[in-house]
Motif scaffolding. Structure first.
Motif, PDB file in Angstrom:
ATOM      1  N   GLU A 240      30.466  -5.730  49.396  1.00 54.22           N
ATOM      2  CA  GLU A 240      30.512  -4.713  50.142  1.00 54.22           C
ATOM      3  C   GLU A 240      31.388  -4.793  51.302  1.00 54.22           C
ATOM      4  O   GLU A 240      31.999  -5.344  51.791  1.00 54.22           O
ATOM      5  CB  GLU A 240      28.810  -4.367  50.592  1.00 54.22           C
ATOM      6  N   PRO A 241      31.936  -3.029  51.462  1.00 52.43           N
ATOM      7  CA  PRO A 241      31.427  -1.693  51.098  1.00 52.43           C
ATOM      8  C   PRO A 241      32.075  -1.678  49.099  1.00 52.43           C
ATOM      9  O   PRO A 241      31.045  -1.042  48.882  1.00 52.43           O
ATOM     10  CB  PRO A 241      31.508  -1.291  52.101  1.00 52.43           C
ATOM     11  N   GLY A 242      33.212  -2.773  49.339  1.00 51.70           N
ATOM     12  CA  GLY A 242      33.546  -1.096  48.021  1.00 51.70           C
ATOM     13  C   GLY A 242      34.774  -2.874  47.367  1.00 51.70           C
ATOM     14  O   GLY A 242      35.657  -2.837  47.098  1.00 51.70           O
ATOM     15  N   GLY A 243      34.582  -4.143  47.549  1.00 47.20           N
ATOM     16  CA  GLY A 243      35.693  -5.121  47.370  1.00 47.20           C
ATOM     17  C   GLY A 243      35.180  -5.361  45.723  1.00 47.20           C
ATOM     18  O   GLY A 243      34.531  -4.920  44.867  1.00 47.20           O
ATOM     19  N   PRO A 244      35.998  -6.611  45.485  1.00 46.16           N
ATOM     20  CA  PRO A 244      35.989  -7.572  43.797  1.00 46.16           C
ATOM     21  C   PRO A 244      34.366  -7.152  43.981  1.00 46.16           C
ATOM     22  O   PRO A 244      33.752  -7.763  44.205  1.00 46.16           O
ATOM     23  CB  PRO A 244      36.921  -8.173  44.259  1.00 46.16           C
ATOM     24  N   ALA A 245      34.474  -7.048  42.512  1.00 43.11           N
ATOM     25  CA  ALA A 245      33.294  -7.496  41.729  1.00 43.11           C
ATOM     26  C   ALA A 245      32.702  -9.150  41.704  1.00 43.11           C
ATOM     27  O   ALA A 245      34.044  -9.610  41.795  1.00 43.11           O
ATOM     28  CB  ALA A 245      33.238  -7.071  40.028  1.00 43.11           C
ATOM     29  N   GLY A 246      31.403  -9.392  41.880  1.00 42.67           N
ATOM     30  CA  GLY A 246      31.581 -11.238  41.464  1.00 42.67           C
ATOM     31  C   GLY A 246      30.343 -11.654  40.316  1.00 42.67           C
ATOM     32  O   GLY A 246      30.757 -10.467  39.160  1.00 42.67           O
ATOM     33  N   PRO A 247      30.370 -12.288  39.642  1.00 42.81           N
ATOM     34  CA  PRO A 247      29.689 -13.167  38.678  1.00 42.81           C
ATOM     35  C   PRO A 247      28.101 -12.371  38.321  1.00 42.81           C
ATOM     36  O   PRO A 247      28.171 -12.769  37.478  1.00 42.81           O
ATOM     37  CB  PRO A 247      29.188 -14.556  38.768  1.00 42.81           C
ATOM     38  N   GLY A 248      27.704 -11.848  39.731  1.00 37.51           N
ATOM     39  CA  GLY A 248      27.115 -11.249  38.829  1.00 37.51           C
ATOM     40  C   GLY A 248      26.773 -10.103  38.291  1.00 37.51           C
ATOM     41  O   GLY A 248      25.595  -9.105  37.438  1.00 37.51           O
ATOM     42  N   LEU A 249      27.980  -9.892  37.637  1.00 38.23           N
ATOM     43  CA  LEU A 249      28.119  -8.401  36.817  1.00 38.23           C
ATOM     44  C   LEU A 249      27.411  -8.681  35.696  1.00 38.23           C
ATOM     45  O   LEU A 249      27.253  -7.884  35.364  1.00 38.23           O
ATOM     46  CB  LEU A 249      29.333  -7.846  37.783  1.00 38.23           C
ATOM     47  N   ILE A 250      28.066 -10.182  34.907  1.00 38.24           N
ATOM     48  CA  ILE A 250      27.999 -10.020  34.186  1.00 38.24           C
ATOM     49  C   ILE A 250      26.459 -10.125  33.390  1.00 38.24           C
ATOM     50  O   ILE A 250      25.747  -9.729  32.635  1.00 38.24           O
ATOM     51  CB  ILE A 250      28.678 -11.767  33.598  1.00 38.24           C
TER      52      ILE A 250
END
Length: 271
Positions: A240-250
Motif C-alpha cells: 500500500e497504497p499503490g505499490g507492486p503486487a505480491g504473491p497474494g494476487l495469485i
C-alpha cells in the motif's frame, strides 16, 4: 500516463456458454491529456491520489482468474482512471457520493482536496460515461441472449485504513468485503463467494462498502442479472497504497476462479 485518444474500455471475450462477466472499473491510472488539463493537482500530487483511488492490479487479478476458470468468463475492463469518470456512479442527483465531490465526475480527492475547479460534468459524461454504460449494457444483454442469465462480478480493492472521503468507513475492514444488492444478489451467489474466499480471511457483507453494480437498463427490473462486488483489502496482495503486487494476487485469483466455476454450465444455481 496519458494519451490523446485512449481506448476507454475493453470487452475481453470468454466462452460462449459462460454467463459471467468480471467487471473491472477502477484498475487503470490512464488519464487523457485533455482531461488532465482540467485537474488542478500537480504531477506529484496526482500520482499520490492515483495511488489511493486506483484499485491497482485488479485487471491483472481478473485476467489471472479467467485463465484459471474451468469455463472462461468474459471481462469488461475500464482502461481509463476513475478520475476521468467513475462508470459505477449514478450520473444524476441520486448519487450519494456527490456529497463529497465524488459523483460520476469527481471534483474532490480522497483527502477532500480540490481535484477540479469549476467544471461542467456533462461533456465528460457524454464522452466517457454513456459509451461505457451502453457497452456494458450490451455485454450483459449478450450473456442473457447466449445463456439465459448474466452474472456480473465486480473486482475491486480498498485500503486497509479508512480514507477521508469514505462515507461509511466506521465499520469493520475485513480482508474480503462482499457488496450485494437486495434484488440482484441471489443467496446462492453470496454463499458461493463466501466459500470461494473462505481461506483468504474474514468475510463481511456490505462493510465498509455496500451495493453491487448492474447497468441501469436492468437494474431492479431483470432478476436474470445477478451481481456481486468482491472488495479485497489491499494489504492482502500489494504494497500500500499503490505499490507492486505480491504473491497474494495469485491466491486471490484462484479464489475468484473458484467463484466463477460455480456458475459454469450445469452448475449454475437459479435466482
Amino acid at each position: 500516463m496519458a494519451s490523446e485518444h485512449p481506448v476507454s474500455f475493453a470487452l475481453v471475450p470468454g466462452a460462449h456458454e459462460s454467463p459471467v462477466i468480471l467487471h473491472v472499473p477502477h484498475s487503470s491510472r490512464a488519464i487523457p491529456d485533455a482531461v488532465r488539463a482540467g485537474i488542478v493537482l500537480d504531477d506529484e500530487a496526482l500520482e499520490r491520489e492515483l495511488d489511493h483511488i486506483t484499485d491497482s492490479h485488479t485487471a491483472r487479478l481478473a485476467a489471472a482468474a479467467a485463465e484459471r476458470a474451468a469455463v472462461r468468463p468474459w471481462q469488461f475492463v475500464n482502461e481509463l482512471s476513475r478520475l476521468v469518470v467513475d462508470p459505477e456512479r449514478f450520473p444524476d442527483e441520486r448519487e450519494e457520493m456527490a456529497a463529497v465531490g465524488m459523483g460520476a465526475v469527481y471534483t474532490r480527492t480522497t483527502q477532500g482536496r480540490t481535484l477540479r475547479g469549476s467544471v461542467d460534468p456533462q461533456p465528460l459524461i457524454s464522452r466517457y460515461f454513456h459509451p461505457y454504460a451502453r457497452s456494458m449494457t450490451a455485454a450483459v444483454a449478450g450473456r442473457l441472449a447466449a445463456t439465459g442469465r448474466a452474472v456480473v462480478i465486480d473486482v475491486h480493492s480498498y485500503p486497509s485504513r479508512r480514507l477521508p472521503y469514505e462515507l461509511h468507513g466506521d465499520g469493520p475492514r475485513p480482508p474480503i468485503c462482499l457488496g450485494t444488492d437486495e434484488f440482484h444478489t441471489p443467496s446462492e451467489l453470496l454463499t458461493a463467494a463466501r466459500e470461494a474466499f473462505a481461506h483468504c480471511g474474514d468475510i463481511e457483507v456490505n462493510t465498509p462498502f455496500a451495493g453491487a453494480y448492474v447497468p441501469l437498463d436492468f437494474y431492479g427490473k431483470d432478476a436474470r442479472v445477478g451481481a456481486l462486488v468482491v472488495e479485497i483489502r489491499r494489504d492482502l496482495y500489494l504494497e500500500e497504497p499503490g505499490g507492486p503486487a505480491g504473491p497474494g494476487l495469485i491466491t486471490l485469483a484462484g479464489a475468484l476462479a473458484a467463484l466463477v466455476d460455480v456458475w459454469t454450465p450445469g452448475q449454475r444455481a437459479g435466482h
